[in-house]
Write an enzyme that holds these catalytic residues in place. Structure first.
Site, PDB file in Angstrom:
ATOM      1  N   ARG A  55       9.869   7.119   4.344  1.00  0.00           N
ATOM      2  CA  ARG A  55       9.883   8.580   4.378  1.00  0.00           C
ATOM      3  C   ARG A  55      10.535   9.096   5.661  1.00  0.00           C
ATOM      4  NH1 ARG A  55       3.758   9.887   3.289  1.00  0.00           N
ATOM      5  NH2 ARG A  55       4.439  12.006   3.811  1.00  0.00           N
ATOM      6  N   TYR A  75      12.046   0.696  -2.787  1.00  0.00           N
ATOM      7  CA  TYR A  75      11.592   2.071  -2.914  1.00  0.00           C
ATOM      8  C   TYR A  75      12.760   2.980  -3.275  1.00  0.00           C
ATOM      9  CZ  TYR A  75       7.112   1.000  -0.640  1.00  0.00           C
ATOM     10  OH  TYR A  75       5.865   0.488  -0.337  1.00  0.00           O
ATOM     11  N   ASP A  95       0.852   5.568   0.412  1.00  0.00           N
ATOM     12  CA  ASP A  95       0.074   6.666   0.973  1.00  0.00           C
ATOM     13  C   ASP A  95      -0.291   7.679  -0.101  1.00  0.00           C
ATOM     14  OD1 ASP A  95       0.197   5.599   3.530  1.00  0.00           O
ATOM     15  OD2 ASP A  95       1.993   6.734   4.079  1.00  0.00           O
ATOM     16  N   ARG A 105       0.840  -1.192   0.000  1.00  0.00           N
ATOM     17  CA  ARG A 105       0.000   0.000   0.000  1.00  0.00           C
ATOM     18  C   ARG A 105       0.880   1.249   0.000  1.00  0.00           C
ATOM     19  NH1 ARG A 105      -4.995  -0.660   4.253  1.00  0.00           N
ATOM     20  NH2 ARG A 105      -6.075  -2.414   3.242  1.00  0.00           N
TER      21      ARG A 105
END
Length: 270
Positions: free
Chosen positions: A214, A116, A54, A52
């Site tokens: 993040r 990522y 954001d 998932r």
């Protein structure tokens, strides 16, 4: 029932994240995909994603799986399915592949690792060509070597509670689950995107907590700006407290790059 996997890319800017929301007016990537699938097959089609994302986070190699009947697969072969999906979904979404997978394949639970990339632009001039894809710091000097040294301290299996949204961490622990994760790669290097110099943070792990990447980036930027030493990362990990880490870097700079379903080998990555 055949299981199908779509490889999906999207610009996360117009979406309230990947996951469908209870409110039908809220635009999500999963909502767009499932609406298109329901139109094609004239029934409700539920999907599962590899990871998932954001609101505002992008994807290049997201994987989404769902089941069809033999009749449905025969009536619309995979190449036709891919073309139809690209015609029906929002223009910010692109389906680059459609594959049949072994019975029972699950895009989330069968994933062995996820990768990522986070892009940071430190130049003073506004990077107009890549602005939707970067965190623009605006004339800040970053010590890449110091960031790389700090990043190395995040590699391995650690308790990443300090790098998780506090509310999410509380829910995880309340359910008796662990906030430990295995980070296989955390590297920092310069590269050029559309003629713009950026600093890229590449992270590969078995799974990630809410906003973990993040927060890792925000912590590394503190080191890169000279506000903290690389060894500070050890203290952040040991604290198991979100307030000990750096800021949560903006969503726009993060892209879910790809997901793997076999053992990860560093030689295949970069």
């Amino acid at each position: 029932m055949p299981t199908i996997a779509l490889t999906v890319a999207y610009n996360g800017e117009p979406f309230a994240g990947f996951a469908r929301q209870a409110e039908s007016h809220v635009k999500t990537v999963q909502g767009e995909l499932e609406q298109a699938l329901s139109l094609l097959y004239r029934r409700e089609v539920k999907t599962v994603c590899a990871g998932r994302t954001d609101a505002g986070v992008h994807a290049l190699g997201q994987v989404v799986s769902f089941d069809l009947s033999d009749e449905e697969l025969h009536a619309k072969p995979l190449r036709s399915l891919q073309r139809s999906m690209n015609a029906l979904v929002d223009d910010a979404i692109s389906i680059s592949a459609a594959e049949e997978k072994p019975l029972g394949f699950n895009a989330r639970f069968d994933a062995r690792w996820r990768e990522y990339h986070y892009h940071i632009c430190a130049q003073s001039a506004r990077p107009v060509l890549v602005m939707p894809l970067v965190w623009h710091l605006g004339g800040v000097e970053l010590d890449i070597d110091a960031m790389r040294a700090a990043a190395a301290r995040l590699v391995g299996e650690h308790d990443f509670k300090s790098f998780c949204m506090a509310a999410s961490a509380h829910m995880i622990e309340a359910d008796g689950r662990s906030t430990c994760r295995n980070v296989m790669v955390c590297d920092v290097y310069p590269e050029t995107i559309a003629g713009t110099s950026v600093v890229t943070v590449r992270v590969v792990g078995n799974a990630f907590l809410h906003s973990m990447v993040r927060t890792m980036v925000g912590t590394l930027v503190e080191v890169g700006r000279g506000k903290r030493d690389a060894c500070w990362v050890d203290d952040v990990l040991a604290a198991r407290d979100r307030s000990a880490a750096g800021q949560n870097a903006p969503a726009a700079g993060l892209t879910f790059w790809r997901v793997g379903y076999d053992e990860y080998f560093e030689a295949s990555a970069h």
